[in-house]
Design an enzyme around this catalytic site. Structure first.
Site, short mmCIF file in Angstrom:
data_model
loop_
_atom_site.label_atom_id
_atom_site.label_comp_id
_atom_site.label_asym_id
_atom_site.label_seq_id
_atom_site.Cartn_x
_atom_site.Cartn_y
_atom_site.Cartn_z
N GLU A 280 0.81 -1.21 0.00
CA GLU A 280 0.00 0.00 0.00
C GLU A 280 0.85 1.27 0.00
O GLU A 280 1.94 1.30 0.55
CB GLU A 280 -0.95 0.01 1.21
CG GLU A 280 -0.27 0.18 2.56
CD GLU A 280 0.08 -1.15 3.21
OE1 GLU A 280 -0.66 -2.11 3.03
OE2 GLU A 280 1.12 -1.23 3.89
N GLU A 294 0.93 -12.73 -0.09
CA GLU A 294 0.29 -13.07 1.18
C GLU A 294 -0.07 -11.80 1.97
O GLU A 294 -1.11 -11.75 2.63
CB GLU A 294 1.19 -13.97 2.01
CG GLU A 294 1.35 -15.37 1.48
CD GLU A 294 2.42 -15.50 0.41
OE1 GLU A 294 2.71 -16.63 0.02
OE2 GLU A 294 2.97 -14.45 -0.04
N TYR A 295 0.80 -10.80 1.89
CA TYR A 295 0.52 -9.54 2.57
C TYR A 295 -0.68 -8.84 1.96
O TYR A 295 -1.58 -8.39 2.68
CB TYR A 295 1.75 -8.63 2.52
CG TYR A 295 1.54 -7.30 3.21
CD1 TYR A 295 1.85 -7.15 4.55
CD2 TYR A 295 1.02 -6.21 2.52
CE1 TYR A 295 1.63 -5.93 5.21
CE2 TYR A 295 0.80 -4.99 3.15
CZ TYR A 295 1.11 -4.86 4.50
OH TYR A 295 0.88 -3.66 5.13
N VAL A 296 -0.68 -8.74 0.66
CA VAL A 296 -1.77 -8.03 -0.03
C VAL A 296 -3.11 -8.71 0.24
O VAL A 296 -4.13 -8.04 0.44
CB VAL A 296 -1.48 -7.96 -1.55
CG1 VAL A 296 -2.69 -7.41 -2.29
CG2 VAL A 296 -0.25 -7.11 -1.82
#
Length: 390
Positions: A280, A294-296
């Site tokens: 982001e 995985e973060y998104v």
């Protein structure tokens, strides 16, 4: 460049011998130890005495030290060799001496011996001053806590591995990742390629990689700039242009090379991660585990708990706050650093902001005793990430 930094650099260059270290909790009295004073490692006794101290004896010498080109202390160089002790220290700084306080923990202490009777000392507090000092003298933060070997040396060029590489670069400066990769290749050629050692002793290995890389980097500098150094500059402006180019390359290289070596450690330990992930706000965190996707995609608390963020800064006394606005989904931040000691007040602030430092094990004793249990070494950090990825 600050006036104090300029004076410190010139003092080192004009001295018979010079020494530097980051002030530790043991130096500033934060450990509560009975004996106060700045500890000098045995490998650097020559900055204090002509001859090494002998076990079973105690010797001392009183010396005037000029601090910051501002004030003088009549201090004592002392070797404690009686009983179980075997150490060198500088003591007796006088009432009101400012630098052995908690807020100076992690500051860079520099001692210069002009001759047997003249000493000067400097204490640098900011990361910009650290970088300027190391860059000007051709060293890194891992080359502290010992006698300073400044200037260009040609011993690296006598090394066959370095010479072969220098001939291949054809006078062009290679990119940072190539230098880091080549340094590890040379380290393996000299010490053997032991994957188990990288897994079991990652803290020691990464410091050794950094050491040999900087030896290689200095050899490349000498090789690339040798003709320029032999030719007189036609103006001050041309000299400044070349000098700035050298210093800027040194500064930018340090952080990038550390990231390259950490990436290789994580790969050898079979961790899933993304370096410089795009997340982001166009932010590019140094490392996200297990990865960018995985973060998104993480939405639930369980998915977010499985994520780990790691920032990387060679020194972090002032810059640690920069990571607070990275990887917004991950509340607890981890920060890998080579910083040797930080004050209690800053460590408390880090704790309040849920920042956990990851520091090579060998540097842990430079931190206040009550905060050492909060530090992670690289091996422990890798284990914690692995547990999340099982």
């Amino acid at each position: 460049m600050s006036e104090l930094l300029f004076k410190a650099i010139n003092s080192v260059k004009d001295s018979e011998i010079a020494f530097c270290k980051f002030l530790s909790a043991n130096d500033t009295g934060s450990t509560g130890a009975h004996q106060a004073g700045i500890y000098i490692p045995k490998n650097s006794f020559s900055i204090l005495f002509d001859e090494e101290g002998k076990k079973g004896e105690r010797k001392e010498n009183y010396i005037d030290i000029e601090w910051q080109d501002d004030f003088i202390t009549k201090s004592r160089f002392v070797y404690y060799g009686v009983g179980t002790r075997n150490e060198y220290r500088i003591t007796r700084f006088g009432r009101g001496f400012p630098f052995l306080k908690d807020e100076y923990l992690g500051a860079l202490f520099i001692l210069c011996k002009k001759n047997k009777e003249e000493y000067s000392a400097y204490v640098l507090e900011t990361e910009e001053e650290y970088e300027g000092f190391f860059s000007a003298l051709g060293m890194t933060s891992v080359e502290t806590n010992k006698i300073i070997e400044s200037g260009f040396n040609d011993y690296e060029l006598r090394n066959r591995l370095f010479n072969d590489y220098l001939r291949k670069i054809d006078g062009n400066f290679p990119v940072t990742i190539d230098v880091a990769d080549k340094a590890r290749e040379f380290y393996y050629a000299i010490n053997g390629h032991n994957i188990r050692r990288i897994s079991e002793q990652p803290d020691n290995e990464i410091i050794k990689w950094l050491d040999i890389e900087y030896e290689l980097f200095k050899s490349i500098e000498l090789y690339v700039y040798s003709d320029i150094l032999k030719t007189p500059f036609d103006s001050v402006e041309s000299f400044i242009q070349v000098a700035n180019s050298v210093l800027n390359r040194r500064k930018s290289r340090a952080g990038k090379s550390l990231e390259h070596h950490l990436k290789k450690v994580f790969e050898y330990n079979r961790l899933k991660f993304t370096a410089q992930a795009k997340i982001e706000g166009r932010k590019r965190p140094d490392f996200i585990f297990p990865g960018e996707q995985e973060y998104v995609n993480a939405m639930t608390n369980i998915e977010i708990d499985n994520l780990t963020f790691l920032g990387v800064k060679t020194t972090c006394k002032d810059r640690w706050r920069q990571i607070l606005n990275e990887a917004d989904k991950i509340e607890e931040k981890h920060l890998f650093t080579l910083q040797q000691g930080i004050s209690k007040s800053q460590l408390k602030e880090m704790t309040d902001y849920k920042v956990t430092l990851v520091v090579p094990k060998v540097y842990h004793n430079a931190y206040p005793k009550e905060y050492r249990n909060d530090l992670l070494d690289l091996k422990t950090f890798i284990r914690l990430v692995k547990e999340k990825q099982m």
